[in-house]
Motif scaffolding. Structure first.
Motif, short mmCIF file in Angstrom:
data_model
loop_
_atom_site.label_atom_id
_atom_site.label_comp_id
_atom_site.label_asym_id
_atom_site.label_seq_id
_atom_site.Cartn_x
_atom_site.Cartn_y
_atom_site.Cartn_z
N THR A 171 0.88 -1.18 -0.01
CA THR A 171 -0.09 0.23 0.03
C THR A 171 0.76 1.26 -0.09
O THR A 171 0.56 2.14 -0.75
CB THR A 171 -0.84 -0.18 1.00
OG1 THR A 171 -1.82 -1.28 1.34
CG2 THR A 171 -1.89 1.09 1.18
N ASN A 172 2.09 1.10 0.81
CA ASN A 172 2.77 2.34 0.86
C ASN A 172 3.50 2.69 -0.59
O ASN A 172 3.58 3.69 -1.16
CB ASN A 172 3.89 2.13 2.03
CG ASN A 172 5.19 3.19 1.95
OD1 ASN A 172 5.98 3.09 1.39
ND2 ASN A 172 4.48 4.36 2.71
N GLU A 173 3.91 1.60 -1.05
CA GLU A 173 4.61 1.78 -2.59
C GLU A 173 3.46 2.08 -3.49
O GLU A 173 4.05 2.96 -4.24
CB GLU A 173 5.46 0.52 -2.88
CG GLU A 173 6.47 0.03 -1.91
CD GLU A 173 7.56 1.22 -2.00
OE1 GLU A 173 7.99 1.77 -3.15
OE2 GLU A 173 8.06 1.52 -1.06
N ILE A 210 -9.22 -1.60 0.14
CA ILE A 210 -10.22 -1.37 1.25
C ILE A 210 -11.82 -1.64 0.51
O ILE A 210 -12.41 -0.56 0.63
CB ILE A 210 -10.08 -0.14 1.75
CG1 ILE A 210 -9.79 1.18 0.84
CG2 ILE A 210 -8.87 0.19 2.78
CD1 ILE A 210 -9.67 2.81 1.42
N ASN A 211 -11.57 -2.56 -0.42
CA ASN A 211 -12.84 -2.99 -1.14
C ASN A 211 -13.81 -1.60 -2.06
O ASN A 211 -14.72 -1.51 -1.97
CB ASN A 211 -14.01 -3.37 -0.09
CG ASN A 211 -13.44 -4.69 0.45
OD1 ASN A 211 -13.02 -5.83 -0.16
ND2 ASN A 211 -14.21 -5.09 1.76
N PHE A 212 -12.57 -0.85 -2.51
CA PHE A 212 -13.12 0.09 -3.58
C PHE A 212 -13.81 1.23 -2.87
O PHE A 212 -14.34 2.17 -3.38
CB PHE A 212 -13.62 -0.50 -4.69
CG PHE A 212 -12.80 -1.35 -5.53
CD1 PHE A 212 -12.02 -1.15 -6.38
CD2 PHE A 212 -13.00 -2.66 -5.35
CE1 PHE A 212 -11.19 -1.76 -7.24
CE2 PHE A 212 -12.23 -3.71 -6.28
CZ PHE A 212 -11.27 -3.05 -6.97
N TYR A 213 -13.64 1.19 -1.45
CA TYR A 213 -13.98 2.46 -0.78
C TYR A 213 -12.91 3.45 -1.01
O TYR A 213 -11.68 3.09 -1.26
CB TYR A 213 -14.14 2.37 0.95
CG TYR A 213 -15.40 1.56 1.07
CD1 TYR A 213 -16.69 2.04 1.11
CD2 TYR A 213 -15.31 0.08 1.33
CE1 TYR A 213 -17.87 1.34 1.18
CE2 TYR A 213 -16.51 -0.60 1.66
CZ TYR A 213 -17.42 -0.03 1.60
OH TYR A 213 -18.87 -0.55 1.81
N THR A 214 -12.92 4.73 -0.72
CA THR A 214 -12.04 5.81 -0.64
C THR A 214 -11.51 6.05 0.93
O THR A 214 -12.19 5.53 1.56
CB THR A 214 -12.74 7.31 -1.30
OG1 THR A 214 -13.43 7.61 -0.26
CG2 THR A 214 -13.15 6.94 -2.53
N PRO A 215 -10.09 6.27 0.83
CA PRO A 215 -9.83 6.61 2.21
C PRO A 215 -10.52 7.65 3.03
O PRO A 215 -10.79 7.49 4.20
CB PRO A 215 -8.15 6.99 2.02
CG PRO A 215 -7.86 6.76 0.65
CD PRO A 215 -9.21 6.49 -0.01
N LEU A 227 -6.10 12.08 -4.19
CA LEU A 227 -5.58 10.87 -3.64
C LEU A 227 -6.71 10.44 -2.43
O LEU A 227 -6.82 9.14 -2.45
CB LEU A 227 -4.26 10.71 -2.99
CG LEU A 227 -3.28 11.03 -4.01
CD1 LEU A 227 -1.89 11.48 -3.23
CD2 LEU A 227 -3.10 9.94 -4.85
N ASN A 228 -7.25 11.08 -1.72
CA ASN A 228 -8.04 10.77 -0.61
C ASN A 228 -9.41 10.24 -1.13
O ASN A 228 -10.34 9.68 -0.36
CB ASN A 228 -8.15 11.88 0.46
CG ASN A 228 -7.08 11.67 1.55
OD1 ASN A 228 -6.38 10.80 1.43
ND2 ASN A 228 -6.84 12.90 1.97
N THR A 229 -9.83 10.85 -2.10
CA THR A 229 -11.26 10.40 -2.93
C THR A 229 -11.05 9.51 -4.04
O THR A 229 -12.00 9.14 -4.74
CB THR A 229 -11.64 11.66 -3.61
OG1 THR A 229 -10.98 12.39 -4.31
CG2 THR A 229 -12.27 12.77 -2.14
N ARG A 230 -9.58 8.76 -4.07
CA ARG A 230 -9.74 7.85 -5.13
C ARG A 230 -9.93 6.36 -4.57
O ARG A 230 -9.52 6.04 -3.54
CB ARG A 230 -8.28 7.84 -5.59
CG ARG A 230 -8.11 6.99 -6.67
CD ARG A 230 -6.46 7.11 -7.14
NE ARG A 230 -6.18 6.18 -8.14
CZ ARG A 230 -5.15 6.37 -9.00
NH1 ARG A 230 -4.74 7.57 -9.22
NH2 ARG A 230 -5.05 5.40 -10.12
N PRO A 231 -10.92 5.58 -5.19
CA PRO A 231 -11.14 4.17 -4.47
C PRO A 231 -9.95 3.30 -4.47
O PRO A 231 -9.23 3.54 -5.53
CB PRO A 231 -12.24 3.70 -5.54
CG PRO A 231 -12.79 5.11 -6.22
CD PRO A 231 -11.68 5.84 -6.21
#
Length: 68
Positions: free
Chosen positions: A9-11, A50-55, A42-46
């Motif tokens: 996830t970090n990469e 996380i099952n295609f939720y956004t952060p 980035l925060n609104t990108r699925p």
């Protein structure tokens, strides 16, 4: 984790950031408003992890549950 393949996830997030800020770019030229815009994108990108939720959705859900 030490190796990049152990930090998926970090990469992946680093790669997404590179779309906006290529390696070697002078980051002193980035304005705070520009940075806020990219953070919002980035925060609104699925995300698949996380099952295609956004952060943003996950954060909001956790905040609501904490208030209950």
């Amino acid at each position: 984790p030490y190796c990049s393949w152990q930090r998926g996830t970090n990469e992946n997030t680093n790669g997404l950031l590179r779309e906006y800020y290529p390696k070697g770019m002078d980051l002193s030229l980035v304005t705070p408003n520009d940075l806020e815009e990219k953070i919002g994108r980035l925060n609104t990108r699925p995300r698949k992890c996380i099952n295609f939720y956004t952060p943003q959705e996950i954060l909001f859900e956790n905040e609501v549950l904490r208030l209950i």
